[in-house]
Design a protein around this motif. Sequence first.
Motif, short mmCIF file in Angstrom:
data_model
loop_
_atom_site.label_atom_id
_atom_site.label_comp_id
_atom_site.label_asym_id
_atom_site.label_seq_id
_atom_site.Cartn_x
_atom_site.Cartn_y
_atom_site.Cartn_z
N THR A 85 0.81 -1.22 0.00
CA THR A 85 0.00 0.00 0.00
C THR A 85 0.84 1.28 0.00
OG1 THR A 85 -0.11 -0.07 2.42
CG2 THR A 85 -1.87 -1.18 1.20
N GLN A 86 2.14 1.16 0.30
CA GLN A 86 3.01 2.34 0.33
C GLN A 86 3.67 2.60 -1.01
OE1 GLN A 86 5.15 0.84 4.04
NE2 GLN A 86 5.21 3.06 4.39
N LEU A 87 3.61 1.66 -1.94
CA LEU A 87 4.40 1.74 -3.16
C LEU A 87 3.52 1.83 -4.41
CD1 LEU A 87 6.98 -1.11 -2.37
CD2 LEU A 87 7.33 1.38 -2.11
N THR A 88 4.12 2.41 -5.41
CA THR A 88 3.61 2.31 -6.79
C THR A 88 4.70 1.70 -7.65
OG1 THR A 88 4.35 4.55 -7.34
CG2 THR A 88 2.08 4.30 -6.53
N LEU A 89 4.29 1.03 -8.74
CA LEU A 89 5.23 0.34 -9.62
C LEU A 89 5.10 0.90 -11.03
CD1 LEU A 89 7.25 -2.02 -10.20
CD2 LEU A 89 5.21 -3.43 -10.69
N SER A 90 6.25 1.09 -11.66
CA SER A 90 6.26 1.55 -13.07
C SER A 90 7.48 0.97 -13.77
CB SER A 90 6.29 3.08 -13.15
OG SER A 90 7.46 3.58 -12.53
N ALA A 91 7.44 0.93 -15.07
CA ALA A 91 8.58 0.48 -15.87
C ALA A 91 9.35 1.69 -16.35
CB ALA A 91 8.08 -0.34 -17.06
N GLY A 92 10.67 1.66 -16.13
CA GLY A 92 11.53 2.77 -16.53
C GLY A 92 11.88 2.71 -18.01
N ARG A 93 12.93 3.46 -18.36
CA ARG A 93 13.35 3.53 -19.76
C ARG A 93 14.15 2.27 -20.12
NH1 ARG A 93 17.79 5.38 -22.49
NH2 ARG A 93 18.81 5.97 -20.53
N MET A 94 13.73 1.61 -21.22
CA MET A 94 14.41 0.41 -21.66
C MET A 94 15.74 0.76 -22.30
SD MET A 94 13.01 -2.59 -24.24
CE MET A 94 11.53 -2.78 -23.27
N ASP A 95 16.76 -0.04 -22.00
CA ASP A 95 18.10 0.16 -22.55
C ASP A 95 18.47 -1.06 -23.38
OD1 ASP A 95 20.69 0.90 -23.07
OD2 ASP A 95 21.44 0.51 -21.04
N VAL A 96 18.70 -0.84 -24.68
CA VAL A 96 19.05 -1.92 -25.58
C VAL A 96 20.43 -1.64 -26.15
CG1 VAL A 96 18.42 -3.19 -27.66
CG2 VAL A 96 16.63 -2.25 -26.18
N GLY A 97 21.33 -2.59 -26.02
CA GLY A 97 22.67 -2.38 -26.57
C GLY A 97 23.54 -3.60 -26.34
N ALA A 98 24.44 -3.84 -27.34
CA ALA A 98 25.41 -4.95 -27.28
C ALA A 98 24.73 -6.28 -27.07
CB ALA A 98 26.43 -4.68 -26.18
N GLY A 99 23.54 -6.43 -27.68
CA GLY A 99 22.85 -7.72 -27.60
C GLY A 99 22.07 -7.93 -26.32
N ASN A 100 22.07 -6.95 -25.41
CA ASN A 100 21.34 -7.08 -24.14
C ASN A 100 20.20 -6.08 -24.05
OD1 ASN A 100 23.15 -9.02 -22.45
ND2 ASN A 100 24.61 -7.52 -23.29
N VAL A 101 19.20 -6.45 -23.30
CA VAL A 101 18.04 -5.58 -23.08
C VAL A 101 17.85 -5.44 -21.56
CG1 VAL A 101 15.58 -5.27 -23.41
CG2 VAL A 101 16.96 -6.34 -25.21
N HIS A 102 17.77 -4.18 -21.08
CA HIS A 102 17.57 -3.91 -19.65
C HIS A 102 16.33 -3.05 -19.49
CE1 HIS A 102 21.62 -5.36 -18.47
NE2 HIS A 102 21.99 -4.88 -19.67
N LEU A 103 15.48 -3.44 -18.54
CA LEU A 103 14.29 -2.67 -18.23
C LEU A 103 14.21 -2.51 -16.71
CD1 LEU A 103 11.61 -1.34 -19.14
CD2 LEU A 103 10.54 -3.59 -18.75
N PRO A 104 14.34 -1.28 -16.21
CA PRO A 104 14.24 -1.08 -14.75
C PRO A 104 12.79 -1.08 -14.29
CG PRO A 104 14.75 0.99 -15.84
CD PRO A 104 14.75 -0.06 -16.91
N LEU A 105 12.56 -1.76 -13.18
CA LEU A 105 11.27 -1.72 -12.50
C LEU A 105 11.41 -0.75 -11.33
CD1 LEU A 105 10.46 -5.55 -12.40
CD2 LEU A 105 9.56 -3.84 -14.01
N VAL A 106 10.61 0.30 -11.31
CA VAL A 106 10.78 1.40 -10.35
C VAL A 106 9.70 1.33 -9.27
CG1 VAL A 106 10.93 3.89 -10.07
CG2 VAL A 106 11.79 2.82 -12.17
N PHE A 107 10.15 1.32 -8.02
CA PHE A 107 9.25 1.37 -6.85
C PHE A 107 9.34 2.78 -6.24
CE2 PHE A 107 10.90 -2.95 -7.15
CZ PHE A 107 9.74 -3.72 -7.15
N THR A 108 8.18 3.40 -6.04
CA THR A 108 8.15 4.75 -5.46
C THR A 108 7.31 4.73 -4.19
OG1 THR A 108 8.35 5.75 -7.64
CG2 THR A 108 7.55 7.16 -5.87
N ASN A 109 7.86 5.33 -3.14
CA ASN A 109 7.16 5.40 -1.86
C ASN A 109 6.17 6.57 -1.90
OD1 ASN A 109 6.32 5.39 0.79
ND2 ASN A 109 8.30 5.96 1.67
N THR A 110 4.91 6.25 -1.93
CA THR A 110 3.88 7.29 -1.99
C THR A 110 3.26 7.60 -0.63
OG1 THR A 110 2.21 5.61 -2.50
CG2 THR A 110 3.29 6.69 -4.36
#
Length: 249
Positions: free
Chosen positions: A120-145
């Motif tokens: 109940t204290q958090l919200t979840l969102s997907a950050g900016r995707m980073d694609v490079g050198a054959g890898n894909v990174h997607l940050p999952l962001v937790f925010t204390n509301t």
Amino acid sequence: MGPRNGSAPRRTTASRSLRPPVLSALLVGALATATACGSDTGDGDSARPASSVTSASSAAPPSSTPAASSAAPGSGTASDGPPASHTARSAPPSAHPAPSRASSSQPAAASGARRVCSRTQLTLSAGRMDVGAGNVHLPLVFTNTSATTCTLTGYPGVSLLDSGGSAIGDPATRRGPTRSTVTLPPGGSASADLHTLNEGMTDTPCRRAPERIRVYPPDSFDAMKTSARSFRVCGGVFEVEAVRSGTGG
């Protein structure tokens, strides 16, 4: 009167004639008595030393044997220390001390050291995707509301869902070391990085494109969901890193 005087001499003569046999009998009896007394005296003398030796031997050793046994080293050792039964009974009741107040208060102190962020204290969102050198990174962001500071530690649980809410493939595996606890003040954020490979990097085909990403925050059993955007798993690699401070990317 005449006959009386004549009878008297006859008795005298008869008594005189009887004296030798009587004396002989008396002498024989006296000798027999003396012989018997001599034999009794010898037997008594020979018996007395035996009886005295026997009594001395029967009296002296027993009286000396207990004295020796009471002074023996074994008995002295036993008297130096208490018997085993006495030792067991004399064990103090404090051999099993009750837990101290400090030890009983440790769980409370440990639980109060950090307050885990709840769903109940958090919200979840997907950050900016980073694609490079054959890898894909997607940050999952937790925010204390909430208005209260809380913490996040370790790895979240992550799965991909299709439009019907069914899981696509296996959940993400853990990648990298565990990081230190992240403290989130009100409005603060932390992130956990999702990692996969670009399509065509390996012979393993990509999974179906997900509709949403389901996430369990660290130390929580309440799931959160966010849009998957264009993220999909390829090359058989689907990993998640431990939570770190910031929004990532």
